[in-house]
Structure formats: structure tokens, C-alpha cells
Design an enzyme around this catalytic site. Structure first.
Site, PDB file in Angstrom:
ATOM      1  N   LYS A  82       0.859  -1.193   0.000  1.00 27.53           N
ATOM      2  CA  LYS A  82       0.000   0.000   0.000  1.00 27.53           C
ATOM      3  C   LYS A  82       0.896   1.245   0.000  1.00 27.53           C
ATOM      4  CE  LYS A  82      -3.851   1.818   2.809  1.00 27.53           C
ATOM      5  NZ  LYS A  82      -4.630   1.599   4.044  1.00 27.53           N
ATOM      6  N   SER A 157      -9.528   1.263   3.051  1.00 29.38           N
ATOM      7  CA  SER A 157      -8.755   2.099   2.167  1.00 29.38           C
ATOM      8  C   SER A 157      -7.657   1.376   1.390  1.00 29.38           C
ATOM      9  CB  SER A 157      -8.112   3.224   2.985  1.00 29.38           C
ATOM     10  OG  SER A 157      -7.183   2.696   3.909  1.00 29.38           O
ATOM     11  N   SER A 181      -9.419  -1.090   7.212  1.00 28.31           N
ATOM     12  CA  SER A 181      -8.922  -0.902   5.840  1.00 28.31           C
ATOM     13  C   SER A 181      -8.220  -2.089   5.201  1.00 28.31           C
ATOM     14  CB  SER A 181      -7.995   0.303   5.787  1.00 28.31           C
ATOM     15  OG  SER A 181      -8.788   1.454   5.669  1.00 28.31           O
TER      16      SER A 181
HETATM   17  N1  GLN Z   1     -13.072   3.358   6.548  1.00 24.16           N
HETATM   18  C1  GLN Z   1     -12.343   3.762   7.698  1.00 24.16           C
HETATM   19  C2  GLN Z   1     -12.091   5.255   7.668  1.00 24.16           C
HETATM   20  O1  GLN Z   1     -12.460   5.854   6.742  1.00 24.16           O
HETATM   21  C3  GLN Z   1     -11.098   2.957   7.843  1.00 24.16           C
HETATM   22  C4  GLN Z   1      -9.844   3.560   7.394  1.00 24.16           C
HETATM   23  C5  GLN Z   1      -8.631   2.740   7.671  1.00 24.16           C
HETATM   24  O2  GLN Z   1      -8.693   1.679   8.293  1.00 24.16           O
HETATM   25  N2  GLN Z   1      -7.507   3.248   7.236  1.00 24.16           N
HETATM   26  O3  GLN Z   1     -11.532   5.818   8.557  1.00 24.16           O
END
Ligand code: GLN
Length: 500
Positions: A82, A157, A181
Site C-alpha cells: 500500500k 482504504s 482498511s
Molecule cells: N473506513 C475507515 C475510515 O475511513 C477505515 C480507514 C482505515 O482503516 N484506514 O476511517
């Protein structure tokens, strides 16, 4: 293994067997993945950077190490990271305009560990800008598309990381999980996503989002492979004080000699004696009928395997989303303060004075969601509101943690859906971010509590993958692997692949 299986389609375990037996080389494997990226990534857009030359060099080095007698581990296994994980000499953007041309001067600890293990970095995967989101639509460089249906989001994400594994562009990938994420894209893309215990894998060299819940994890094709990746990236790091000094268990050994497997000898199910908790709050309204049905099937499978299912209650779960969306923006507003147009990244050349350097660099460099979170967080931390919002949220977070820890003293693992729905169309929530935040309802509690959790494919809804989530006790990833492996031996959901 099918006769005409291509090398990029192998699991880590299969690839290592072939490499160790001398049937293939690490260069063959890296080339197969790079060819696949060229073949399909125009459609999927999982990768922000592909480092072909460096990858082939690294693969050659892995082959040389193997020629000298080294074996096993991840030696010669190609992966994608990532793009929020720093990689020395290779661009790291966090999918933000503000870091568009940023080249990290050092490797994140987990990348360094993978280099030492001989894994081969193929490239960097797309994400929601700074990992803020659940769909990968918030990337400054455009969305990633779901390999199962390109009109849909891959989840987020770590959407590029999830899509790259599902589309067989790499053997595994790295993501980060702050509030789901890794697990969300694993669920939407039909692959395995492991969020380790907070502190199990070092955060050093991640571009910080929410420091109190950020955890790097693995996206793989099987639960067994997730154990192999965690083995390589886990452990104490003097640069991350949240990593404990105790030795990391030998997950492979524990998989082989699992105490859970004692039932077999006694003629009972392979997981006899294992207690699975089903939190009643996670099976209420808001769950799509297809996800509910898939979870019912999974429960039956676990009963066949000999487990005991037990209803449990986690009444504070309902506060997890609001608590997370106070704590996360608060930490983000502080962590993103370093992008000021001076220290790193984009700096507005037209700025006339210091204030303009800050406001114009940040104004142009950050996307809408990052700005929204900076504003929410600054508000929640400001004098007069801090006690009412931030402090209150921290107190409720402790309740959520205590309640989950207590439940995990009564049961071995907790079983829930990963997401309330399958993947949705790109653009569905663009005008309603709050609705998108609610999609995180099942993944956030384990993040707030710092517990390990893993998403595994468990069915389909009209051709789209569904994921189940297993949550374990602190530092008990081993049990997640044991349960996950046995579930995957008894099912074939993880073997189904999108046609691209
Ligand atoms: N969907 C969650 C957010 O928007 C998770 C993000 C993450 O785990 N980086 O914060």
C-alpha cells in the site's frame, strides 16, 4: 493445483514449494506477476507505481540466495505494498497530491523485514488519500476498480492492495488497517485480510493516520499465507514503542500442532472444543439478506467442524462508529499538521508570506476528505469541546475494549460479518460520507480495542464476494489462523476467482 495454473495464481505456500524444489525461479515468478499487471491493471488501476527493474533485480538476488542453500520463508515471493508504507528509493504518495513526488529516505520496518526475508517488491498500491475511506474513491489519482465488476469499488482504504491480490497481480500484498482498511477490501474482493493485534507489526515508516489504531497487515489468498506474512513482518521494533519485546510465536508450527485439532483423534470435529461467540448486536438490522444468509451457512460449517456457538452481547458496539469518528479525525488533525509546505511534499510556489505557504500548500495539496477530517478533529480537540467530545470518546472506547476482552475470556473467537453489504457502485456515497462511515460498523470495534481480526471469503451475492470476520484475543493471531485454515479446508469460497 490445476495443470494450466499460471505462476502469478499461486499461493505463497505453493510458490515456495516450487521455488524450493527448483521447478521455478524467483525471476519467473516476478515476471509472471509483472506481465499480469500489464495485462489487467489498465482496467483495475490497483498500482500507483510499478518498479519493474528493481523487482527483477531483487528476484535475481533471491535466486542467488536460494542457490546458496537458503529456503522457505518468503524468499523470492513477489508482493505489492500500500502506498502509505515508506519504501526507500521508490515513490510513496499516500495517494495525496501533497506527497505526489515524495521519495522516502528509508524503508518502513515491515518493508525492511520483507527485504531481509527476500520478498520482492513489485510496486505500490492505490488507497484512499492518507487511508481515509472505505472505497479507494478518495485517492487523488482516481479510484481502483473491483476485479469482480469494474463498476464497483474494491473497498478501502487498502483497495489497490485488495484488488491486486484478487486479480492475481501479486502473490500477496500489504495494507494498513486503522478502522477496517485491510478487512473491508478483503471482503469486497474475495480474499483474506489480516489486521494483527495493535503493536504486533511495527508502525515505523507508515505515514501515520490514527496512531492509536494504525496496524499494518496482510492481504493474501489463504489464511495459511496470512500466517506466513505475519511471521515475516511481526515483532519488536525499537522505533515503535507499542511493539512488545516478547518473541513472536512460530505460527507455522502452531498450525501443525494446533491444540484445537485434538478433536480429530477423538473422532469429533476438527475444531472440537472451540467456542465461537456470536455478538447479537452484529446480526441485527442493516445487514443485507445475502450477507446474513452467508453467515448462517458459515455457522453451520463451524458446527460441522465441531465448534460450539454461543450468543454473546457487546452492547457498547453501537457507539463504536461515533467514537471512532471523533478519535480518528482528532489524531488525523494532529498527524497531518506536519504537511505544512515546508518540511515535506508540495509547497505552493506563489505564496507571498508564511501564512500563505501553509494555507495554499495545504489548500491545494489535501483532498476533500482529508480536509473534512482535519476540520472535525481540530474542532473535537479545541478548548471547550475537548472534554465533551475527545475525552468522552476515549472513555467509551475503554468500555468497548473491556467488553470485548471480557467476551474473549469466555469464547475463543468472535464471528461476525466483515461488511454489512457486498461491494457497491463507484460514486454511491460521494454526496453522503456519513452513510459510508456506517459501513465500518463491524470492523471498527476490534480496531478501537486493538484486537486481531481476519476477514475470509464465505459466499457470494449475485457474483460478488461476501466476507466473514473472526476476532481474536490480544496477540492470539495463532487461533485466527487455525480456525481460518480449517474453515478454508472445509470450503472453497477462497478458490473462486474473478474472470478478467
Ligand atoms: N473506513 C475507515 C475510515 O475511513 C477505515 C480507514 C482505515 O482503516 N484506514 O476511517
Amino acid at each position: 493445483m490445476g495443470i494450466d495454473m499460471k505462476l502469478n495464481e499461486l499461493t505463497i505456500k505453493q510458490a515456495i514449494e516450487k521455488l524450493d524444489a527448483g521447478e521455478i525461479t524467483a525471476v519467473d515468478l516476478a515476471r509472471a506477476c509483472l506481465d499480469r499487471i500489464k495485462e489487467v491493471d489498465d482496467k483495475i488501476k490497483a498500482c500507483l507505481t510499478v518498479c519493474e527493474k528493481e523487482a527483477i533485480e531483487e528476484a535475481k538476488k533471491a535466486d542467488e540466495r536460494r542457490a546458496k542453500g537458503e529456503k522457505g520463508g518468503l524468499l523470492g515471493i513477489p508482493y505489492i505494498a500500500k502506498d502509505i508504507i515508506m519504501t526507500k528509493g521508490v515513490r510513496t504518495t499516500a495517494a495525496s497530491k501533497i506527497l505526489e513526488n515524495y521519495i522516502a529516505p528509508y524503508d518502513a520496518t515491515i518493508i525492511k523485514k520483507l527485504r531481509e526475508a527476500g520478498a520482492v517488491l513489485l510496486g505500490k498500491a492505490n488507497l484512499d488519500e492518507f487511508a481515509h475511506g472505505g472505497s479507494t474513491e478518495n485517492s487523488a489519482f482516481g479510484p481502483t476498480h473491483n476485479p469482480w465488476d469494474q463498476e464497483l469499488v474494491p473497498g478501502g482504504s487498502s483497495g489497490g492492495s485488495g484488488a491486486a491480490v484478487a486479480a492475481e497481480m501479486c502473490i500477496f500484498s500489504l495494507g494498513t488497517d486503522t478502522g477496517g482498511s485491510v478487512r473491508c477490501p478483503a471482503s469486497f474482493c474475495g480474499v483474506v485480510g489480516l489486521k494483527p493485534t495493535y503493536g504486533r507489526s511495527s508502525r515505523f515508516g507508515l505515514i501515520s493516520m490514527t496512531s492509536s489504531t494504525d496496524v499494518p497487515g496482510a492481504i493474501t489468498k489463504t489464511a495459511e499465507d496470512a500466517a506466513l506474512v505475519l511471521q515475516a513482518i511481526a515483532g519488536h521494533d525499537k522505533y515503535d514503542a507499542s511493539t512488545p519485546e516478547e518473541a513472536v510465536p512460530d505460527y507455522g508450527e502452531e498450525l501443525k500442532n494446533s491444540p484445537l485439532l485434538r478433536g480429530v483423534a477423538e473422532g469429533r470435529g476438527v475444531l472440537a472444543g472451540l467456542k465461537i461467540g456470536l455478538p447479537i448486536e452484529y446480526y441485527g438490522e442493516g445487514l443485507s439478506p445475502a450477507v446474513r444468509a452467508a453467515l448462517e451457512e458459515a455457522k453451520k460449517k463451524f458446527i460441522e467442524l465441531g465448534t460450539e456457538l454461543k450468543d454473546i452481547s457487546l452492547p457498547h458496539s453501537k457507539y463504536a462508529v461515533p467514537v471512532y469518528y471523533i478519535i480518528t479525525p482528532s489524531e488525523i488533525s494532529s498527524n497531518l499538521a506536519r504537511f505544512d509546505g515546508i518540511k515535506y511534499g508540495f509547497s505552493e510556489p506563489e505564496a507571498q508570506n508564511l501564512l500563505e505557504v501553509y494555507s495554499k500548500s495545504r489548500g491545494k495539496g489535501f483532498g476533500r476528505e482529508a480536509k473534512r477530517r482535519i476540520m472535525l478533529g481540530t474542532y473535537a480537540l479545541s478548548a471547550g469541546y475537548r472534554d465533551a467530545y475527545y475525552l468522552q470518546a476515549q472513555k467509551v472506547r475503554t468500555k468497548i475494549k473491556d467488553e470485548m476482552d471480557a467476551a474473549l475470556r469466555e469464547v475463543d473467537v468472535i464471528l461476525t460479518p466483515t461488511q454489512p453489504t457486498v461491494a457497491y457502485k463507484i460514486g454511491s456515497f460521494t454526496s453522503d460520507p456519513l452513510q459510508m462511515y456506517l459501513e465500518d460498523i463491524f470492523v471498527i470495534p476490534a480496531s478501537l480495542a486493538g484486537l486481531p481480526a481476519m476477514s475470509l471469503p464465505c459466499g457470494f451475492d449475485a457474483g460478488l464476494p461476501i466476507g466473514l470476520q473472526l476476532i481474536g484475543a490480544r496477540f492470539d493471531e495463532s487461533k485466527l489462523f487455525q480456525v481460518g485454515c480449517q474453515y478454508q479446508k472445509a470450503t472453497d469460497w477462497h478458490l473462486k476467482k474473478p474472470s478478467l
